[in-house]
Design a protein around this motif. Sequence first.
Motif, short mmCIF file in Angstrom:
data_model
loop_
_atom_site.label_atom_id
_atom_site.label_comp_id
_atom_site.label_asym_id
_atom_site.label_seq_id
_atom_site.Cartn_x
_atom_site.Cartn_y
_atom_site.Cartn_z
N THR A 20 0.84 -1.20 0.00
CA THR A 20 0.00 0.00 0.00
C THR A 20 0.87 1.25 0.00
O THR A 20 0.59 2.23 -0.71
CB THR A 20 -0.97 -0.03 1.21
N GLN A 24 -7.63 -0.07 -0.60
CA GLN A 24 -7.76 -1.34 0.15
C GLN A 24 -9.00 -1.32 1.06
O GLN A 24 -9.71 -2.31 1.16
CB GLN A 24 -6.49 -1.54 0.99
N ASP A 44 -5.98 -2.13 -4.85
CA ASP A 44 -5.28 -2.62 -3.66
C ASP A 44 -6.14 -3.70 -2.99
O ASP A 44 -7.12 -3.39 -2.32
CB ASP A 44 -5.05 -1.43 -2.71
N GLU A 45 -5.80 -4.94 -3.23
CA GLU A 45 -6.49 -6.10 -2.65
C GLU A 45 -8.02 -6.06 -2.87
O GLU A 45 -8.78 -6.06 -1.91
CB GLU A 45 -6.18 -6.19 -1.15
#
Length: 252
Positions: free
Chosen positions: A48, A88, A164-165
């Motif tokens: 991140t 995320q 992000d994820e």
Amino acid sequence: MSNRYAIETENLKKTYKGKTHPTLNGFTLRIPYGSLFGLLAPNGAGKTTAINIICGLRKYDSGKVRIQGRDISAGMKQIRPLFGLVPQDIALFPTLTAYENLKIFGGLYGIEKPLLEKRIDQLLELFDLTESRHSFINRFSGGMKRRVNMIAGMLHAPEILILDEPTVGVDAQSRRMILEKLVEINRQGTTILFISHYLEEAQQICSQVAFMDNGSIISQGSPEHLIAEHNICDDLESVYLLLTGKRIRDNT
Ligand SMILES: Nc1ncnc2c1ncn2[C@@H]1O[C@H](COP(=O)(O)OP(=O)(O)OP(=O)(O)O)[C@@H](O)[C@H]1O
Ligand SMILES: [Mg+2]
């Protein structure tokens, strides 16, 4: 200066205040135009941090970041519209509807109203959310929230999409849909940087992957190439465990 890469970082270094160890320590990454690129790393490895720096959201101590050949230290004004970042953590207003949320995010990108309405309609349809467009976010399942979060990051049709994820906390059906849509969006020409710690997902969809550990990239290539290079491994997860070791990584 090379212009072959959509995203290029060179020897990035970053140590957070109060930390003794650098989070990024010589982080060099090259993402070719048009790739569906997986950045894979254990928890707390600095994924991140790296993408926030790439998007101009966080300062770095030294090194270079170039987007489509342009150094971000010269200013983000022209670079920022090229990006879509899907964070995320879910970044939506829970007491507003999906449609209301997307209108607000579209407004932040400065998209004209008729175009924005068209984009919202197209993307809700793509992610199978048309019927829920006027439902409140706090009534949505984890998978639906993730999908709206993704749409919010791509309303302005960015050339580069960073996620992000995006599949954390979603069920198998939503996960499959998210992965399929990423492949489809990539095929239409968008460069995608996909951050994950799910190895089988990366093996399934990514044209290239990079493994990150201890603040830098330790290996990069196509999943097939990395598996072939480590001939005792028959999948990407085995290669990853071989390279990063089996020690549990808790944030310190
Ligand atoms: N704002 C901050 N201040 C201080 N330390 C931070 C900050 N943000 C992140 N860190 C630390 O930097 C390291 C890397 O964090 P980062 O969130 O970039 O990792 P990550 O790979 O994205 O982790 P995860 O898999 O949990 O999402 C961690 O040790 C984290 O505690
Ligand atoms: Mg993270």
